[in-house]
Design an enzyme around this catalytic site. Structure first.
Site, mmCIF file in Angstrom:
data_model
loop_
_atom_site.group_PDB
_atom_site.id
_atom_site.type_symbol
_atom_site.label_atom_id
_atom_site.label_comp_id
_atom_site.label_asym_id
_atom_site.label_seq_id
_atom_site.Cartn_x
_atom_site.Cartn_y
_atom_site.Cartn_z
ATOM 1 C CG ASP A 107 15.505 73.965 82.388
ATOM 2 O OD1 ASP A 107 14.354 74.301 82.428
ATOM 3 O OD2 ASP A 107 16.041 74.109 83.626
ATOM 4 C CE1 TYR A 157 14.007 77.739 88.295
ATOM 5 C CE2 TYR A 157 15.143 76.961 86.252
ATOM 6 C CZ TYR A 157 13.960 76.905 87.222
ATOM 7 O OH TYR A 157 13.260 75.819 86.960
#
Ligand code: NAG
Ligand code: NAG
Ligand code: NAG
EC number: 1.4.3.-
Length: 510
Positions: free
Chosen positions: A362, A450
């Site tokens: 990420d 998310y």
């Protein structure tokens, strides 16, 4: 029964040495402060005015251009910072780390520069890494401009497959009003170094579209900097692979394949919505418990410097990776030089190509920049101190992220310690306990579907805790019976794939 409370650090007479130490920590916090919007603009202007770099707008649609991808504080060397923090010597010069994409040259590359001094830069130098190997241009993150071209390619794909999509899903890309499709791309973008090929899955464009894969995935090769050269290499539809969209359409029309048909879409029963529904046994017309500070906050925030109980530290939110604290002291003693979030990685497996290939790393999706506004009373207590952040990423100017970080003191509703000293004959000798108050520094990263909630917690006994909570939407792919080996069926046509997720926090000791 008597009960005693241990008081937090009282403001007793502090020695001259302690007070000098505090001043050094307070002044030194500026070393770690994120770039200000003014500094960002100055760095941009400085680099844009270097004709040899040939920088142009990051927001223009061209891909074969030179432009700034990211800009953030470049930390000084630790020993230089310590001279200021420990001895009150001059602070090292502030510098910026700038990631530049050189797409407009025969061998495109990604180069990092250190630009200094701030706030008025006069020089830049190339930042080199171990082995000094060039960073492959294909490994760069996706930008707004590249996504615009991906969208255009998908429009073409969806136009060719219009009838297939409409019949199988009831949704479309074209002329769709409230029955539209959108897409999600996954990473890594290839299986070998130097590739740039992405699997993209189509989803219904409704609230919570992450949970609405429709069973149509395409592999596009977008390595070329000329989007006209991009190609569709594979199509996956309802468990079957095709070499082109045309092949899928042809075989669909001739009926020599297994067609999919999603259940009729029911707007009244949107399982992915955040709108509360169903019955609750807890009354919602009465407030739940709240945190209160009867006499105001007991911590002190001065720019990026925070003091609470025995603690003091400086903080920042790095655009690439997120929350960091520096010069962490307890009762005046440094117990860590740096505690910082480094990476969040989520690995998946599955039956559909998008499911089996997904490995999200990420920081490469700039998780530090996706710290969006925090809602008082939900994301942080109403009493929290909210702070804005500024990021310079895939943009031509600093962007303000309002209330992206919060700081608050809370009670954990469990004593930090307690003892009931029984006399073992039905009574007690004494009872003692200590309320547990904790200071929390919080940011979030919404990396697409998310949301990670990052907390650094500071306990009054000198314990520091880092914590991550994962929420938002799961990574969902189209349900196939084989998919059950990799996840759980969460809706008739949706599979929630299991993940192995790990987080890295770096501690650098004093
Ligand atoms: C990358 O491109 C820049 C700009 O042209 C150049 O200065 C630099 O030397 C290149 N880096 C490598 C490792 O080739
Ligand atoms: C969308 O509507 C326009 C105007 O009615 C029409 O020309 C076009 O063919 C339609 N596109 C599709 C994919 O049906
Ligand atoms: C223990 O406490 C009980 C209740 O207060 C008291 O009656 C008893 O005398 C105490 N026993 C001793 C050994 O102190």
């Amino acid at each position: 029964m008597w009960c005693h409370r241990l008081l937090l650090l009282a403001t007793l007479a502090i020695s001259a040495a302690e007070s000098a130490g505090r001043m050094n920590a307070l002044d030194g916090a500026a070393i770690f402060a994120d770039l200000t919007p003014r500094e960002m603009r100055n760095v941009r202007d400085y680099l844009t005015n270097r004709p040899e770099l040939g920088l142009t707008s990051a927001r223009s649609k061209k891909l074969d251009k030179n432009s700034i991808l990211l800009m953030e504080l470049h930390l000084p060397r630790k020993h230089e910072a310590l001279r200021a923090l420990d001895r009150g010597q001059a602070r090292p010069e502030r510098e910026a780390r700038v990631v530049v994409q050189f797409g407009d040259q025969p061998r495109p590359n990604v180069t990092e520069y250190v630009v200094s001094p701030l706030p008025i830069p006069t020089s830049h130098r190339r930042k080199t890494f171990k082995g000094d190997r060039p960073i492959k241009f294909e490994s760069r993150p996706m930008t707004w401009a590249e996504y615009a071209h991906v969208y255009a390619l998908l429009e073409k794909v969806a136009l060719t497959a219009h009838a297939v999509l409409l019949e199988s899903t009831g949704f479309a890309f074209h002329n769709c009003t409230d029955r539209c499709l959108t897409f999600s791309d996954i990473a890594p973008r290839g299986l070998a170094s130097g590739e740039r090929r992405s699997w993209i899955m189509l989803q219904k464009f409704v609230e919570g579209y992450f949970l609405h894969p429709v069973g149509f995935e395409v592999l596009i090769n977008h390595r070329s900097l000329d989007p006209e050269q991009w190609t569709v290499e594979k199509v996956w539809y309802n468990g079957q692979y095709f070499d082109s969209v045309e092949e899928l359409v042809e075989r669909y029309e001739s009926g020599e394949m297994e067609k999919a048909k999603l259940p009729e879409h029911d707007d009244e029963d949107l399982f992915s919505t955040y709108v509360p529904r169903g019955h609750s046994n807890t009354r919602t017309d009465k407030h739940g418990p709240k945190l209160v500070e009867p006499q105001g906050p007991r911590y002190n925030v001065e720019r990026n410097f925070v003091e609470y109980a025995g603690w003091s530290f400086a903080y920042r939110v790095r655009s690439s990776a997120g929350l960091q604290v520096f010069d962490l002291r307890f009762n005046g003693e440094r117990i860590a030089y740096e505690v910082s979030l480094q990476e969040a990685i989520a690995f998946y497996s599955g039956d559909t190509p998008a499911a089996m290939q997904t490995k999200y790393i990420d920081a490469g999706w700039a998780m530090g920049t996706s710290d969006y506004e925090l809602a008082p009373g939900i994301d942080c207590p109403e009493i929290a101190t909210f702070v804005d952040r500024y990021h310079y990423y895939d943009t031509d100017k600093p962007i303000r992220y309002k209330n992206a970080l919060c700081i608050f003191e809370m009670t954990t509703a469990t004593p930090l310690r307690r003892h009931f000293n029984s006399n073992f004959s039905g009574g007690y000798n004494f009872y003692a306990g200590l309320e547990n108050h904790v200071l929390v520094v919080r940011t979030t990263s919404t990396v697409y579907n998310y949301d990670y909630i990052w907390d650094f917690l500071f306990y009054q006994n000198g314990v520091m805790e880092s914590r991550v909570s994962a929420t938002g939407y799961i990574h969902a792919t189209f349900y196939t019976p084989e998919g059950l080996q990799y996840g759980t069926r969460v809706y008739s046509y949706v599979l929630g794939t299991s993940t192995r997720t790990s987080f890295t926090i770096k501690w650098t000791w004093t």
